[in-house]
Enzyme design. Structure first.
Site, mmCIF file in Angstrom:
data_model
loop_
_atom_site.group_PDB
_atom_site.id
_atom_site.type_symbol
_atom_site.label_atom_id
_atom_site.label_comp_id
_atom_site.label_asym_id
_atom_site.label_seq_id
_atom_site.Cartn_x
_atom_site.Cartn_y
_atom_site.Cartn_z
ATOM 1 N N GLY A 176 0.804 -1.150 0.063
ATOM 2 C CA GLY A 176 0.115 0.065 -0.055
ATOM 3 C C GLY A 176 0.854 1.209 -0.033
ATOM 4 N N CYS A 177 0.362 2.428 -0.488
ATOM 5 C CA CYS A 177 0.972 3.702 -0.383
ATOM 6 C C CYS A 177 1.566 3.920 1.107
ATOM 7 C CB CYS A 177 0.223 4.640 -0.894
ATOM 8 S SG CYS A 177 -1.471 4.998 -0.392
ATOM 9 N N TYR A 178 0.519 4.249 1.959
ATOM 10 C CA TYR A 178 1.008 4.613 3.182
ATOM 11 C C TYR A 178 1.750 3.533 3.816
ATOM 12 C CZ TYR A 178 -2.796 8.146 3.813
ATOM 13 O OH TYR A 178 -3.845 9.310 3.856
ATOM 14 N N THR A 210 4.262 1.940 2.488
ATOM 15 C CA THR A 210 5.394 2.038 1.669
ATOM 16 C C THR A 210 6.365 3.214 2.414
ATOM 17 O OG1 THR A 210 4.743 1.213 -0.477
ATOM 18 C CG2 THR A 210 6.699 2.434 -0.486
ATOM 19 N N SER A 211 5.554 4.182 2.433
ATOM 20 C CA SER A 211 6.303 5.490 3.212
ATOM 21 C C SER A 211 6.661 5.294 4.658
ATOM 22 C CB SER A 211 5.490 6.709 3.140
ATOM 23 O OG SER A 211 4.483 6.583 3.924
#
Lengths: 337, 337, 337, 337
Positions: free
Chosen positions: C148-150, C152-153
């Protein structure tokens, strides 16, 4: 206190109407209605209204609204308004309709809105509610057709120069730019943030339904056929319209003189400000009922810049201004913050 | 590898030039210069360049740059470019100047830029670098006057219709809207976020310095005097220009036919796309070297919408396209991502 | 050339995948599918793709796609992916799934996504596709669960400090801010421009479905139970995530030393950049596959700032990076512009 | 009518003060001053004020201002205020200082503002102007130190939970996001539109000068040492602060109970609204003097979201609220639109 009903209270225009009436010293909201799942406090829909207005918004019941209100604002889509307007009028209510249903002659309406105007009786009596054209008629009206947002900016930008025969009316080119609330409060992919943000586009080039409205009103004041060239553009701001208007001059006049013509023309208008030295910008008028106008003459061309807040002078504010005129209130009441 | 110097590397145009050359297969950056406190890696100024280009940016030293480079891009303010161009040319370098200094005839320049063009010798030899007008001249040039951002969008929007005599050239009205990078990378109150955001404004109405550039180039191709009416507007987006152009038609033609004229005209152009069915929008061209054009005919009026990224096709990308033409590289090299 | 199919090509992630594969030297698009009224060129849906990719996007036909493709990207909503993944795998295809369907253990998935994970066989074999954790596993995988995007960060922001036992894992507080494309390309009132613009909001406070994904992956690398406190926020930008992460330090370390730990940890990573002197900003990573990380120590607290482009390193770029690893291509191929 | 002077009238805070006083029924502007080239009508600087306030803004002359005014607002940078405050006080005027000069004890000020507090006599008498802490003191004050924007949002977000001992005060983590007007009205590259737009960044991580202000005020009400962890972020909106505050709970309490504690605590406050069911968003408070607060309990953690308009409740509005309290006016006068 004048008792006010707002039909279509959950749109952006409805929200602005609530704000204006909530601060009005001679009017108060007694009814809010909209297409809505269940009765809901308007401040639960627009939390910024918390403490300002907690009236419950319900499904529309024309008789109930008629009983509890003296004047009704209809902030509904076109085609829908004309179903309810006759009923409110029959019940003896004053009506200010913010849709396009009573703005155009029947044939023109049919052509541009792809629908029949089915209430021809009231259409005849409806008054186009641009106070700067004829506030006496508004004062006596039972039904106001509140002007469109683009037409307000364009007509006010053109009135002095065309009425006084300074410019030709056969080649008026209007390039308008609008904020996104002009498209209404709704779920639609083209209005989604990433589709609009960091983007600019022209749309409905010379086919926008506000074009015949401008043509009709400018024809009335000039007694000539008017057919503007009109390109609206969508820009990534919430509110505001800036119309840039190009007119061919019929006589020799410079910027200063033209500005002076405009200033004189609008001298007594409470909500039109004519700029000098500096052109108006959208932020000068956002959250206000003002139309700010700046003029430039270059060679044989006049270039007019006209700015409004599309939700205020272009909709709710002008509607309230019309209410003030109809009810003999101070025209500025509720409209100065 | 062609060795490239970029003078004025710390502006937005400089940044884009660095990105393009960094991905170019036949050119590489050997020198970056700018007005700068102390030598600094360009990736410390633009952190997004980290890993792409770590060349150190220094104060300009013309001889040093001349020694280490074959071709120099000058991304400098007007008036400043013409100080350095003669030196680089004398040193036998190819020069692509992104300022206005070599775009206009001397008299016109003086009038619109309030400065003397002091390098008349090279001015005579400079080639206006719009490949769609005459890429043979560009191919043979030693000095390119890279077109302005507005003129690129406007000239490309007008070329087919005026060159083929379909529209009158005496009443071209151009209403352009630009993003904020067009004003350069600098500290200035009018460019500050809260002054620009949620705002729209017209500026330099019919007095913008890009107007004579359009007039000059359209006059060249039409052999007629051209004097456009030009109003630029500032909108709250980072990049992109959308020009809406209004022309009077000289003959009966419909939208489809006019689109076909445009498509045929730009058939072999690698960076002009003519839309059908749908008008171009700024986001279609952002971060690309394309100019997208859409046409509409309404009555006797043609309405052209032309979109570019002001930093790419309007500046750095077009400069690199010119370099590719001058150096017999594939014209698209470095310009497709 | 590796033949690529993209299912769900009409979303923002699909668009980015098309762009990446279009510039890839060893892969090319042979099939695009989506829920769509009629077969349509992808460049008619995303005009910016004109000239880059003109493949026609159709309704999904698993067998047809399997026949024409070697590797399939599924850019579908969760719950939908797991219907198609088994079929593509049975047909012997490599699959990179960008939904959440294969990221979590079955029980956790059920709890947070309110749905049964119905493909337990393949779930066991799926590899969580964060190359910085274990690229060998990715290299050998047939099915990738793309992060997921969150997560990953956040995971990249935490990995060095938690893996090396420098910070406690029982009180990790994560305050993330995302651009609007993170919510997908769709019609929805809360995503409408005027609802998002000039606004900030927190949402799904500590109840966002990406929280267990971070917990699971950090637990794997630390062998400890992890339960982050996670508040996502929506901000009016198109792209980008900035996660601010607060961790309690277990030992005395200063900013410089911690940065050095991070730099060493990510030394060989092609897409993680550790800042020094300056904290990363969203614009440094927009349109790139980089994760930029900056660290600050203040007293006993480490404050980590981690930035990605949610559509690239947070989705399509990372998926392509995984493809490159699975297929033994250069890991950066197609990902540097 | 109370006669009002505003020093520093050309900043964003000055502009808001002018708007508020212009609509106030018991106060009117008699003097506007700022660093300015030549005396200029304030409506020429802020055209949106045209018709609301046309007072001429001049260079500051303390004696002249003292003669014509009863109460002076100083909207000046820190270090500058303390030059003028003693003079206005000596002239017997009430002063509301919007800078940081009188907010902190001398030693703390020196450390965080890198300057000596040179007016120790008046510093002792200055009252920190957060009405929700102690409006009796404000009522009797001659000099108000108007709170900072971040501190207003943070302190109001924490007051109930820390004052009543529900949460620990030794690990308060504050993640704040602000609009760009918070940085003032000025020319600066980092504030330029393209640098801020489509970007997010953290800055002054745990080193922002508003941190000791929060610490000091929370220490006063809790009688404990407080040392928050504070990360401010810049987001591309004009106005608004959203602070997300993470506190460790000392006792078992659920979201509903905590909300009830907040609601009871602020029951009689005219400008604090505690949300239920839904978290506050920035747009709920923009252009208002409200602080909206929402609470969430998750495990042993309380997550508080607190929103204000940085220019109103975070500056000019709170200053006017303080004036109303000092002068025994209705506390809401001029602050409801």
């Amino acid at each position: 206190m004048l008792k006010i009903g707002i039909v279509g209270a959950t749109g952006y225009t409805g929200e602005e109407l609530v704000k204006i009436i909530a601060r009005h010293s001679k009017a108060s909201i007694t009814s809010l209605s909209a297409i809505i799942d269940k009765p809901t406090k308007i401040s639960d829909i627009f939390p910024s209204l918390t403490g300002k207005c907690d009236v419950v918004c319900k499904e529309l019941d024309v008789d109930e609204v008629s009983k509890s209100c003296d004047l009704i604002f209809l902030a509904l889509p076109h085609r829908v308004s004309m179903k309810y307007v006759p009923q409110f009028l029959k019940n003896g209510k004053k009506v200010i309709d913010l849709s396009a249903d009573y703005r155009l002659s029947a044939g023109i309406y049919e052509k541009w809105y792809d629908a029949q105007q089915t209430d021809s009786n009231n259409l005849k009596e409806a008054v186009y509610g641009l106070p700067e054209i004829d506030r006496d008629k508004i004062n006596k009206a039972q039904l106001i057709a509140n002007p469109g947002c683009y037409p307000t900016s364009i007509i006010l930008g053109c009135l002095p120069i065309v009425k006084q025969g300074i410019a030709k009316v056969d080649t008026i080119i209007v390039d308008s730019k609008t904020g996104v609330t002009g498209a209404g409060r709704k779920a639609a992919l083209p209005l989604s943030f990433p589709e609009v943000n960091e983007n600019l586009k022209a749309y409905k080039v010379n086919t926008h339904q506000h074009k015949p409205e401008v043509n009709q009103e400018l024809a009335k004041v000039t007694k000539k056929v008017v057919d503007i060239v009109f390109t609206p553009h969508l820009v990534p701001i919430n509110r505001g319209i800036l119309s840039t208007i190009y007119l061919k001059l019929k006589k020799d006049i410079d910027t200063k003189e033209l500005a002076s013509v405009y200033r004189k023309f609008y001298r007594t208008e409470p909500f039109v400000r004519v700029s000098s030295d500096r052109l108006p910008e959208v932020r000068d008028v956002v959250n206000t009922n003002y139309c700010d106008i700046g003029v430039t003459v270059s060679g044989s061309m006049a270039i007019i810049v006209s700015c409004i807040d599309n939700l205020i002078k272009g909709a709710a504010g002008q509607a309230a201004q019309n209410m003030n005129i109809m009810c003999n209130f101070d025209e500025k009441e509720g409209l100065i913050t």
